[in-house]
Design a protein around this motif. Structure first.
Motif, PDB file in Angstrom:
ATOM      1  N   LEU A  30       0.822  -1.198   0.000  1.00  0.00           N
ATOM      2  CA  LEU A  30       0.000   0.000   0.000  1.00  0.00           C
ATOM      3  C   LEU A  30       0.861   1.255   0.000  1.00  0.00           C
ATOM      4  N   ASP A  31       0.384   2.259  -0.708  1.00  0.00           N
ATOM      5  CA  ASP A  31       0.992   3.590  -0.665  1.00  0.00           C
ATOM      6  C   ASP A  31       0.210   4.385   0.383  1.00  0.00           C
ATOM      7  N   ILE A  32       0.858   4.695   1.522  1.00  0.00           N
ATOM      8  CA  ILE A  32       0.171   5.298   2.660  1.00  0.00           C
ATOM      9  C   ILE A  32       0.681   6.718   2.883  1.00  0.00           C
ATOM     10  N   PHE A  67       5.726  -1.562   5.369  1.00  0.00           N
ATOM     11  CA  PHE A  67       5.240  -0.454   4.546  1.00  0.00           C
ATOM     12  C   PHE A  67       6.280   0.663   4.478  1.00  0.00           C
ATOM     13  N   GLY A 114      -8.365   4.539  -4.755  1.00  0.00           N
ATOM     14  CA  GLY A 114      -7.410   5.328  -4.008  1.00  0.00           C
ATOM     15  C   GLY A 114      -7.915   6.703  -3.639  1.00  0.00           C
ATOM     16  N   ASP A 159      -3.086   5.046  -1.521  1.00  0.00           N
ATOM     17  CA  ASP A 159      -4.084   4.004  -1.261  1.00  0.00           C
ATOM     18  C   ASP A 159      -4.823   4.262   0.043  1.00  0.00           C
ATOM     19  N   VAL A 160      -4.116   4.865   1.008  1.00  0.00           N
ATOM     20  CA  VAL A 160      -4.674   5.144   2.332  1.00  0.00           C
ATOM     21  C   VAL A 160      -4.167   6.503   2.794  1.00  0.00           C
ATOM     22  N   ARG A 188     -11.138   5.067   2.551  1.00  0.00           N
ATOM     23  CA  ARG A 188      -9.674   4.893   2.639  1.00  0.00           C
ATOM     24  C   ARG A 188      -9.007   5.990   3.468  1.00  0.00           C
ATOM     25  N   LEU A 226      -3.680  -2.882   8.981  1.00  0.00           N
ATOM     26  CA  LEU A 226      -3.333  -2.741   7.566  1.00  0.00           C
ATOM     27  C   LEU A 226      -2.457  -3.895   7.088  1.00  0.00           C
ATOM     28  N   ASP A 245      -7.952  -5.722   2.404  1.00  0.00           N
ATOM     29  CA  ASP A 245      -8.780  -4.603   1.963  1.00  0.00           C
ATOM     30  C   ASP A 245      -8.532  -3.410   2.877  1.00  0.00           C
ATOM     31  N   PRO A 246      -7.958  -2.308   2.357  1.00  0.00           N
ATOM     32  CA  PRO A 246      -7.635  -1.177   3.233  1.00  0.00           C
ATOM     33  C   PRO A 246      -8.863  -0.548   3.887  1.00  0.00           C
TER      34      PRO A 246
END
Length: 435
Positions: free
Chosen positions: A2-4, A25, A137, A155-156, A297, A330, A335-336
């Motif tokens: 995930l891109d957080i 992450f 996203g 993504d989050v 998200r 996470l 599923d975020p």
């Protein structure tokens, strides 16, 4: 992977980045100010907060910048002892309780983030403006600033941007209203020789007649001569200058005389206040508990989700717990959206109870109860004013509520008579919301 995106580089945001990094992450933090400064004064890191820092492999660094708490003692407005208990490992907890300057703690966490995630992990000058999200996203927009992208895709998104959170303002526009207690907080620091054993937190004063004073050390040997940096906070009824402005400086003349009746053989309280290096005044405020933290998200964390009165030393510590739980969810749930819902489900209800408990004075209620029962007069025997068992029951429950059941607490979970009930909260609250 995930891109957080984390909005806010306070202690909570930095701890969240470190916890996410532990789970594999590589989040990025977006901080509104172009240059972080070590702002703030003292914070009390409870045993469960130290546990979180230990699990981040930061205990040795934390010890270097902080002071270990040994005991917590409550006094009347005349300086008579009401109750005392040991702190941290001294009462049997596995972890230490420690006192530290908030800015120093923040910079320790920032250094760890840079070491582990790289110098580009924090983007400064990135003032959050708004976001839109879809099924795949979130697009986040920032105010124009040199070197800051106009927008990013993630993504989050985790809003950790404080009590006046811009992220919360978008998802919950009606939550902007803060709850003002009617109390002004004077916060100062004084360089002075250690008192008692150099690790004691003092709770002093008659909350009705004088107001309240909390005193504890936050740094050792600050002058090379063995002096400590002593943090103190004084609560006084009345509307302060500069509502919700944390940068208003004042002199000691407003409050030093208030504690002239306090007679302690190890500390001249008035002299400590008069010798302060700096004093700030601002309002004691929080946000009403929220019914929802997560929105698809996007979610909230720390003060953005549950700003509380700084009683019992739980604000920063609860953000550290949030950080661990959100990273766990996470990592565990693919599923975020479901992961953020699980994070909220694990945290929101219990933290909201703590927000309300702190609004009702938290453990500081004991001093007001004693003053009411004694008529504000000196006494010969504290047990004749309030039985020790009653005091122990109050403190045991507050420890449980904060998530750190005392080691000598023999009660089974949920098998005790609650002290902090809704009725009790109404009785102990300082004032209704006057704003």
């Amino acid at each position: 992977m995930l891109d957080i995106a984390i909005i806010g580089a306070g202690p909570g945001g930095l701890a969240t980045a470190l916890r996410l990094h532990q789970k594999g992450f590589r989040p990025k933090i977006y901080e509104a100010v172009p240059d972080l400064k070590p702002l703030g004064v003292g914070v009390d890191i409870k045993v469960y907060g130290t546990k979180e820092l230990t699990e981040l492999d930061l205990l040795d660094r934390f010890r270097e910048i902080s002071v270990e708490a040994t005991e917590s003692i409550f006094y009347t407005g005349h300086g008579q002892e009401i109750f005392g208990e040991k702190c941290g490992r001294h009462i049997g907890y596995e972890h230490e309780q420690r006192f530290v300057h908030r800015g120093t703690l923040q910079f320790m966490l920032r250094e760890a983030v840079i070491e582990r995630l790289g110098p580009d992990a924090i983007v400064y000058g990135a003032r959050f403006q708004s976001f839109e999200q879809d099924d795949t996203g979130v697009t986040v927009h920032f105010a124009p600033h040199e070197g800051v992208p106009a927008s990013i895709r993630a993504d989050v998104v985790i809003g950790v941007d404080g009590i006046h959170s811009a992220v919360r303002r978008q998802v919950l526009p009606d939550s902007r209203r803060t709850h003002y207690s009617g109390i002004a907080m004077y916060r100062g620091v004084t360089v002075m020789p250690p008192y008692r054993d150099g690790g004691t937190i003092l709770h002093i004063g008659d909350p009705i007649r004088q107001g309240s004073l909390i005193v504890y050390p936050i740094a050792n040997n600050v002058d090379g001569k063995g002096s400590q940096l002593i943090n103190w906070v004084c609560e006084q009824h009345g509307k302060p200058k500069g509502i919700e402005d944390w940068s208003v400086r004042v002199g000691p003349e407003d409050i030093a005389h208030v504690f002239d009746d306090v007679k302690l053989d190890f500390l001249d309280v008035g002299e400590m206040i008069r010798n302060a290096r700096e004093i700030y005044i601002y309002p004691l405020i929080d946000n009403d508990p929220l019914d929802q933290w997560s929105f698809g998200r996007v979610t909230l964390l720390g003060d953005a989700a549950h700003a509380m009165y700084p009683r019992g030393g739980n604000g920063v510590c609860q953000a550290f717990v949030d950080a661990r739980v959100i990273a766990e969810k996470l990592a565990e749930i693919a599923d975020p959206v479901a992961a953020l819902q699980a994070y909220e489900g694990a945290r929101r209800e219990s933290v909201n109870r703590l927000v309300i408990a702190n609004r009702g004075e938290g453990p500081e209620v004991i001093r007001r109860l004693v003053e009411e029962k004694s008529g504000g007069k000196p006494f010969d025997d504290i047990d004749a004013i309030i039985p020790r068992a009653e005091v122990e029951a109050l403190f045991m429950e507050y420890h449980r509520m904060a998530g750190m059941k005392r080691p000598d607490d023999a009660a089974k979970d949920n098998a005790f008579k609650p002290v902090f009930t809704e009725e009790t909260m109404k009785k102990t609250a300082f004032k209704e919301d006057i704003r």
